[in-house]
Design a protein around this motif. Structure first.
Motif, PDB file in Angstrom:
ATOM      1  N   ASN A   1       1.601   1.542   0.647  1.00 58.64           N
ATOM      2  CA  ASN A   1       3.007   2.356   1.063  1.00 58.64           C
ATOM      3  C   ASN A   1       2.788   4.184   0.305  1.00 58.64           C
ATOM      4  O   ASN A   1       2.905   4.942   0.004  1.00 58.64           O
ATOM      5  CB  ASN A   1       3.806   1.850   0.670  1.00 58.64           C
TER       6      ASN A   1
ATOM      7  N   ARG B   1      -8.002  -0.179  -0.397  1.00 55.45           N
ATOM      8  CA  ARG B   1      -7.359  -0.026  -1.653  1.00 55.45           C
ATOM      9  C   ARG B   1      -8.026  -0.819  -2.498  1.00 55.45           C
ATOM     10  O   ARG B   1      -7.550  -0.450  -3.437  1.00 55.45           O
ATOM     11  CB  ARG B   1      -7.036  -1.332  -0.597  1.00 55.45           C
TER      12      ARG B   1
ATOM     13  N   THR C   1      -4.376   6.070   2.822  1.00 55.35           N
ATOM     14  CA  THR C   1      -3.385   5.563   2.750  1.00 55.35           C
ATOM     15  C   THR C   1      -3.649   3.929   2.159  1.00 55.35           C
ATOM     16  O   THR C   1      -3.991   4.221   3.204  1.00 55.35           O
ATOM     17  CB  THR C   1      -2.113   5.915   2.682  1.00 55.35           C
TER      18      THR C   1
HETATM   19  N1  ASP Z   1      -1.347   1.975   5.348  1.00 53.49           N
HETATM   20  C1  ASP Z   1      -0.262   1.728   4.089  1.00 53.49           C
HETATM   21  C2  ASP Z   1       0.457   2.565   3.984  1.00 53.49           C
HETATM   22  O1  ASP Z   1      -0.215   3.481   3.298  1.00 53.49           O
HETATM   23  C3  ASP Z   1      -0.589   0.612   3.909  1.00 53.49           C
HETATM   24  C4  ASP Z   1      -2.270   0.005   3.975  1.00 53.49           C
HETATM   25  O2  ASP Z   1      -2.448  -0.312   4.822  1.00 53.49           O
HETATM   26  O3  ASP Z   1      -2.894  -0.762   2.369  1.00 53.49           O
HETATM   27  O4  ASP Z   1       0.604   2.560   3.083  1.00 53.49           O
END
Ligand code: ASP
Ligand code: TMP
Length: 234
Positions: free
Chosen positions: A36, A215, A33
């Motif tokens: 957030n 990301r 993910t």
């Molecule tokens: N693990 C976090 C999330 O899901 C954020 C991230 O690692 O960027 O939101």
């Protein structure tokens, strides 16, 4: 070690009880993910790779005198760890500007920092893990003053150790996130250390070998995790 009932499922891991009340099993999932959980997906074999990478890093840190929750590796996706009471604070170290620091302060990614930045975030998904400072940690009794001091001391030492560890593998440790827990009255390092929780740039090329590939849809995600694993295994 007999696997007991599921105690908790997080975004990237599942926690199971064992017959020993002081020990739990940490199972690494392929789920990923970001932002957030606004962005969701899976990274093929990530759980296996992060379990192996985390194992190597915990073993290295333990050999350097850092107390950690790591007990032993059980199989491809599971490690046996001490059952801690997690301090609800994510501790972030930044050696160069990236990610949320760039957004917060209007910095270009990769900007050098004159000194190391240590941040605390309140571990609360419903609030988006907000940036807080030590007075919030104390005021909300997330940790005591002595615990904050131990957390700072271990975090800065871990940064020194891991910066050198990764540099020896041709990787620059840009930033990372740690979580700590209480075990028998003492603060110890918990959670995981992996390309999910670190930014690692290849020295020389600057290639991102971490979760930023997921990301920001940079492609070659699995390959990046595999590259970190093979370097850590050297
Ligand atoms: N693990 C976090 C999330 O899901 C954020 C991230 O690692 O960027 O939101
Ligand atoms: P950030 O720049 O998004 O605040 O992330 C800083 C570091 O912390 C980066 O190495 C990724 C890691 N991190 C986590 O491990 N979990 C999280 O939930 C977030 C937001 C960041």
């Amino acid at each position: 070690m007999q696997k007991g009932k599921q105690l908790y499922e997080g975004k990237a891991k599942i926690i199971y009880a064992t017959e020993d009340p002081d020990l739990i099993i940490q199972y690494f999932k392929d789920d990923a993910t970001a932002f957030n959980a606004a962005k969701k997906g899976t990274i093929s074999e990530k759980g296996v790779m992060n379990n192996k990478i985390s194992t190597k890093i915990f073993e290295f840190l333990a050999s350097q005198g850092i107390p950690t929750h790591f007990e032993k590796n059980l199989n491809d996706r599971e490690m046996l760890v001490k059952k801690v009471e997690i301090v609800p604070v994510e501790v972030i170290i930044r050696n160069k500007a990236a990610g949320s620091l760039c957004r917060l302060l209007g910095l270009k990614e990769g900007t050098a920092l004159a000194s190391t930045v240590l941040e605390f975030c309140y571990k609360r998904d419903d609030l988006g893990d907000p940036l807080i400072n030590e007075s919030h940690v104390l005021a909300l009794k997330m940790a005591t003053e002595a615990e904050v001091e131990a957390i700072r001391k271990y975090t800065l030492k871990i940064n020194e150790l891991l910066t050198r560890f990764f540099a020896n593998l041709g990787l620059e440790l840009i930033d990372f996130k740690l979580e700590f827990g209480r075990y028998k009255g003492k603060i110890i390092l918990a959670d995981e250390i992996s390309p999910d929780t670190c930014r690692l740039w290849e020295i020389g090329t600057g290639k991102k070998l971490d979760k930023d590939r997921f990301r920001h849809d940079l492609g070659q995600i699995e390959e990046a995790y595999q590259e970190v694993l093979s370097r850590v295994n050297k």
